[in-house]
Design an enzyme around this catalytic site. Structure first.
Site, PDB file in Angstrom:
ATOM      1  N   CYS A  73       0.815  -1.216   0.000  1.00 31.30           N
ATOM      2  CA  CYS A  73       0.000   0.000   0.000  1.00 31.30           C
ATOM      3  C   CYS A  73       0.853   1.273   0.000  1.00 31.30           C
ATOM      4  CB  CYS A  73      -0.877   0.046   1.243  1.00 31.30           C
ATOM      5  SG  CYS A  73      -1.935  -1.377   1.424  1.00 31.30           S
ATOM      6  N   TRP A 112      -2.912  -2.712  -1.592  1.00 31.91           N
ATOM      7  CA  TRP A 112      -2.420  -4.053  -1.918  1.00 31.91           C
ATOM      8  C   TRP A 112      -3.139  -4.967  -0.937  1.00 31.91           C
ATOM      9  CZ3 TRP A 112       0.764  -7.866   0.445  1.00 31.91           C
ATOM     10  CH2 TRP A 112       1.342  -8.781  -0.434  1.00 31.91           C
ATOM     11  N   GLY A 136      -0.469  -1.028   6.592  1.00 28.16           N
ATOM     12  CA  GLY A 136      -0.194  -1.867   7.752  1.00 28.16           C
ATOM     13  C   GLY A 136      -1.383  -2.759   8.046  1.00 28.16           C
ATOM     14  N   LYS A 145      13.931 -14.159 -10.389  1.00 30.79           N
ATOM     15  CA  LYS A 145      13.598 -13.101 -11.360  1.00 30.79           C
ATOM     16  C   LYS A 145      12.645 -13.636 -12.421  1.00 30.79           C
ATOM     17  CE  LYS A 145      14.500 -10.374  -9.801  1.00 30.79           C
ATOM     18  NZ  LYS A 145      15.150  -9.827  -8.651  1.00 30.79           N
ATOM     19  N   GLU A 157       9.153 -14.222 -10.927  1.00 28.57           N
ATOM     20  CA  GLU A 157       8.510 -12.961 -10.539  1.00 28.57           C
ATOM     21  C   GLU A 157       7.877 -12.253 -11.731  1.00 28.57           C
ATOM     22  OE1 GLU A 157      10.669 -10.591  -6.950  1.00 28.57           O
ATOM     23  OE2 GLU A 157      11.926 -10.946  -8.673  1.00 28.57           O
ATOM     24  N   LYS A 216       6.601  -4.107  -4.030  1.00 25.73           N
ATOM     25  CA  LYS A 216       8.007  -3.721  -3.954  1.00 25.73           C
ATOM     26  C   LYS A 216       8.500  -3.746  -2.520  1.00 25.73           C
ATOM     27  CE  LYS A 216      11.850  -2.037  -5.522  1.00 25.73           C
ATOM     28  NZ  LYS A 216      12.685  -3.065  -6.175  1.00 25.73           N
TER      29      LYS A 216
HETATM   30  C1  G6P Z   1       9.665  -7.851  -2.020  1.00 27.37           C
HETATM   31  C2  G6P Z   1      10.228  -7.368  -3.342  1.00 27.37           C
HETATM   32  C3  G6P Z   1      11.567  -8.041  -3.620  1.00 27.37           C
HETATM   33  C4  G6P Z   1      12.519  -7.807  -2.466  1.00 27.37           C
HETATM   34  C5  G6P Z   1      11.906  -8.259  -1.141  1.00 27.37           C
HETATM   35  C6  G6P Z   1      12.746  -7.807   0.023  1.00 27.37           C
HETATM   36  O1  G6P Z   1       9.318  -9.177  -2.117  1.00 27.37           O
HETATM   37  O2  G6P Z   1       9.327  -7.644  -4.386  1.00 27.37           O
HETATM   38  O3  G6P Z   1      12.127  -7.508  -4.808  1.00 27.37           O
HETATM   39  O4  G6P Z   1      13.693  -8.506  -2.705  1.00 27.37           O
HETATM   40  O5  G6P Z   1      10.625  -7.667  -0.973  1.00 27.37           O
HETATM   41  O6  G6P Z   1      12.733  -6.404   0.062  1.00 27.37           O
HETATM   42  P1  G6P Z   1      13.824  -5.512   0.711  1.00 27.37           P
HETATM   43  O7  G6P Z   1      13.352  -4.111   0.480  1.00 27.37           O
HETATM   44  O8  G6P Z   1      13.865  -5.858   2.171  1.00 27.37           O
HETATM   45  O9  G6P Z   1      15.111  -5.800   0.038  1.00 27.37           O
END
Ligand code: G6P
Length: 674
Positions: free
Chosen positions: A2, A88, A114, A550, A553, A669
């Protein structure tokens, strides 16, 4: 995950909120919404499922009859104060009625990031109090709770004013009107307006409401009773205040507000802020008024724009040489790593440690796995790596003198943050210094760690992490050297070799990027495939894991990574001509072993795609497509360089599959909830 944006200004806030929402799109979302107080100080709300452009379209075509609250004219959707949100889904399916803002009695509008963990209990109470629910979300209880507290605050004011102002006003209990019904007693509101100047209606109501919530929140709240005030509150989810001239804003991260300001206040845990056009007043977790510094972001609005690239992911893959240069800048000299790059007390801390525990999620976890090989092979320091969501819910044994390292692009990943907070409780009895390797300054992890190393990758917008991963590996190689030096476990010659390798890295990455055309051709092999296997040995195993992650995803092809030596213990059963097997073959000690593993695949008709070092000499033959991805890479530079063609491969497979590359389905993200 979100995203929140909000603001109070002298100008129409709607375009600013919409632009902010677009800039938060990268976080991942399924619906969006916006609520403003219009020129008559009534709440108007528009929500939409899917992309922001749907919301934008709705705003453009809105007519008076579509609006939630009563309209007395046919003016456009305009206002000088408002809140907006990308949702989200966590509680309740992606649907318009679940999208934020949530409103109560057309008096209070709320956006929330949250999870309110005790929402069921609050909902039961609120149903008994006569509130009606129009969504399945946990957030709606926030709107009702603020409304109830607002009425209580108002009742107290009216009680103390009734004799002098109007004998006819009786303090209300809680009204239970549904959305869209007329607002509460107008006479009461008049009295309130008189009392409002010296009271903080909404601030008091939100502060009281917060006492009821368990869980995590970043909140933005507006109310018709206090129409010039925006309230922001943060606990467990990030929220920044954008400081303008005669206007103020809130957002989940700075990128949302870069077109309107570069000055930011980062709220701390438990902070509540009263925000008006002229003033921002912040109260800490104890209710004390506090000053928080205004920081100037060096990001520009341009830094988060797409430029000539079709997708952010592509842009970010090609930004990697520069991201490495930026991450190394000021951290190395010609031959040395500066230990102080990890903080002035880093050397003293590193001297005391005996082992390392790395905690991270997703792609960041994979960078930690590479580092494990480095720490144990190169300097002989024991290193454990674990995903945060597991670590935080077991009873890990953590030894005294462990360096606890969190790795995170965002610095806000809920599980990683929770693992760090758990460790902080142990710090009273054990020496467990904490370090975070993070891409976002002022994020929660950076604030909560003893030491911080910022990767200077710049904003990463594509959900699938690319340049952040590369710079995390650079950071970890510097950490390896800094720890090795401080513990006298690394010779000067070893240090020089690493530093010189890192200096060559931008060039190596540029060279790997030149293979894009060949990779586009290879991507065709995946168009009709449902699964793929990625193989690697040593540090190439975590790189294979990252390559597989990758691919799944962004192309939605099932992909699994295996250490090549494990093939015979299971995955060999999967091999036939339909499953592409991607292998990374650096010229290292394990090359001959890897070649034998490849023969095992070939013998079963497997289709191999091999990314090799020019010196590896695996020749193309039927069943083998070989790309000489790099040359003369070293122990540290090899995993970083070989990862680049794998990123391009996933990207081009996703293009062929026509998926949403930058915002893949169901993913976010920054995962700020469990
Ligand atoms: C999400 C994102 C990933 C990322 C993961 C950890 O799943 O889609 O790309 O690797 O979170 O995020 P961070 O910000 O802790 O690296």
């Amino acid at each position: 995950m979100c995203g929140i944006v909000g603001g109070v200004a002298e100008r129409n806030i709607v375009p600013i909120l919409l632009e902010g929402l677009k800039r938060l799109e990268y976080r991942g979302y399924d619906s969006s919404g916006i609520a403003i107080l219009d020129t008559e100080e009534q709440i108007q709300r528009i929500r939409s499922l899917g992309k922001i452009k749907n919301l934008e379209q709705k705003i453009k075509t809105i007519d008076a009859s579509n609006l939630v609250a009563r309209r007395r004219d046919d003016q456009n959707f305009q206002g000088k104060i408002g809140i907006a949100h990308t949702r989200w889904a966590t509680h309740g399916v992606p649907a318009e009625n679940n999208a934020h803002p949530h409103i109560c009695n057309n008096r209070v509008a709320v956006v929330h990031n949250g999870i309110i963990e005790n929402y069921q209990q609050l909902k039961t109470q609120q149903l008994e109090q006569g509130y009606r629910f129009t969504s399945e979300t946990d957030t709606e209880v926030v709107a009702h709770c603020v409304h109830r507290e607002l009425v209580n605050v108002i009742n107290n004011i009216t009680l103390s004013n009734t004799t002098s102002v109007s004998p006819n006003v009786t303090p209300t209990v809680i009204p239970s009107e549904a959305e869209g019904s007329p607002t509460d007693n107008t006479q009461q509101q008049k009295i309130l307006r008189q009392a409002q100047d010296d009271s903080d209606l909404l601030l008091q109501a939100v502060t009281n409401a917060l006492k009821h919530f368990e869980g995590a929140y970043a909140l933005g709240v507006v109310a018709t009773d206090d129409p010039d005030t925006l309230i922001a509150a943060r606990k467990g989810s990030p929220l920044v205040i954008g400081v303008g001239i005669g206007e103020h804003f809130i957002a989940s991260d700075v990128s949302a507000l870069l077109p309107v300001t570069q000055s930011f206040i980062f709220l701390e845990e438990g902070d509540v802020a009263k925000i008006t056009r002229e003033v921002v007043t912040i109260y800490d977790v104890n209710g004390e008024q506090v000053e928080r510094p205004v920081k100037i972001s060096n990001l520009t609005a341009h830094a988060v724009e797409l430029g000539e690239h079709r997708h952010y992911m592509h842009k970010e893959i090609f930004e990697q040489p520069q991201a490495v240069i930026d991450t190394l800048e000021g951290r190395i000299t010609q031959d040395h790593v500066l230990v102080s790059a990890f903080g002035y007390e880093a050397e003293a801390i590193f001297k005391t440690i005996q082992q390392i525990q790395i905690i991270a999620c997703g792609t960041s976890y994979h960078s930690g796995l590479v580092a494990k090989y480095w720490f144990e092979d190169i300097v002989g320091v024991p290193c454990q790596v674990e995903v945060a969501s597991e670590y935080r819910y077991r009873n890990p044994v953590i030894q005294d003198n462990t360096l606890f390292v969190t790795i995170s692009q965002s610095g806000e990943t809920a599980d990683t943050l929770a693992a760090l907070q758990q460790i902080k409780l142990l710090k009273k009895v054990k020496n467990i210094p904490t370090l975070t390797i993070c891409n976002v300054p002022e994020s929660s992890l950076t604030r909560e760690s003893d030491l911080t190393f910022l990767t200077h990758a710049g904003p990463e917008i594509g959900v699938a992490s690319t340049k952040a991963f590369t710079t995390q590996l650079v950071a970890l190689s510097l950490l390896l050297t800094a720890v090795g030096k401080s513990m006298s476990l690394m010779s000067e010659e070893q240090e020089q070799k690493i530093v010189h390798g890192l200096q060559k890295l931008p060039g190596l990455i540029r060279k790997a990027l030149q293979h894009e055309e060949k990779i586009i051709e290879i991507a065709q092999c995946f168009a009709e495939r449902e699964s793929a296997l990625f193989l690697g040995r040593g540090t190439m195993y975590p790189i294979a894991m990252e390559g597989a992650l990758k691919l799944k995803e962004i192309s939605y092809i099932h992909a699994e990574a295996y250490p090549a030596g494990e093939l015979k213990h299971g995955p060999l059963a999967l091999i036939d001509e339909h499953i592409p097997v991607v292998t990374i073959a650096p010229h290292d000690d394990l090359l001959e072993k890897l070649k034998s593993n490849l023969q095992e695949v070939k013998a079963r008709g497997g289709q191999m795609i091999v990314f090799e070092d020019e010196q590896s000499n695996i020749s193309s033959e039927p069943g083998f497509r070989v790309i000489k991805a790099t040359t003369n890479v070293g122990r540290i530079t090899a995993p970083i360089t070989f990862n680049v063609p794998l990123q391009l491969l996933s990207y081009h497979v996703a293009l062929i599959k026509g998926t949403d590359v930058d915002q893949p389905r169901n993913l976010a993200k920054s995962v700020t909830v469990e």
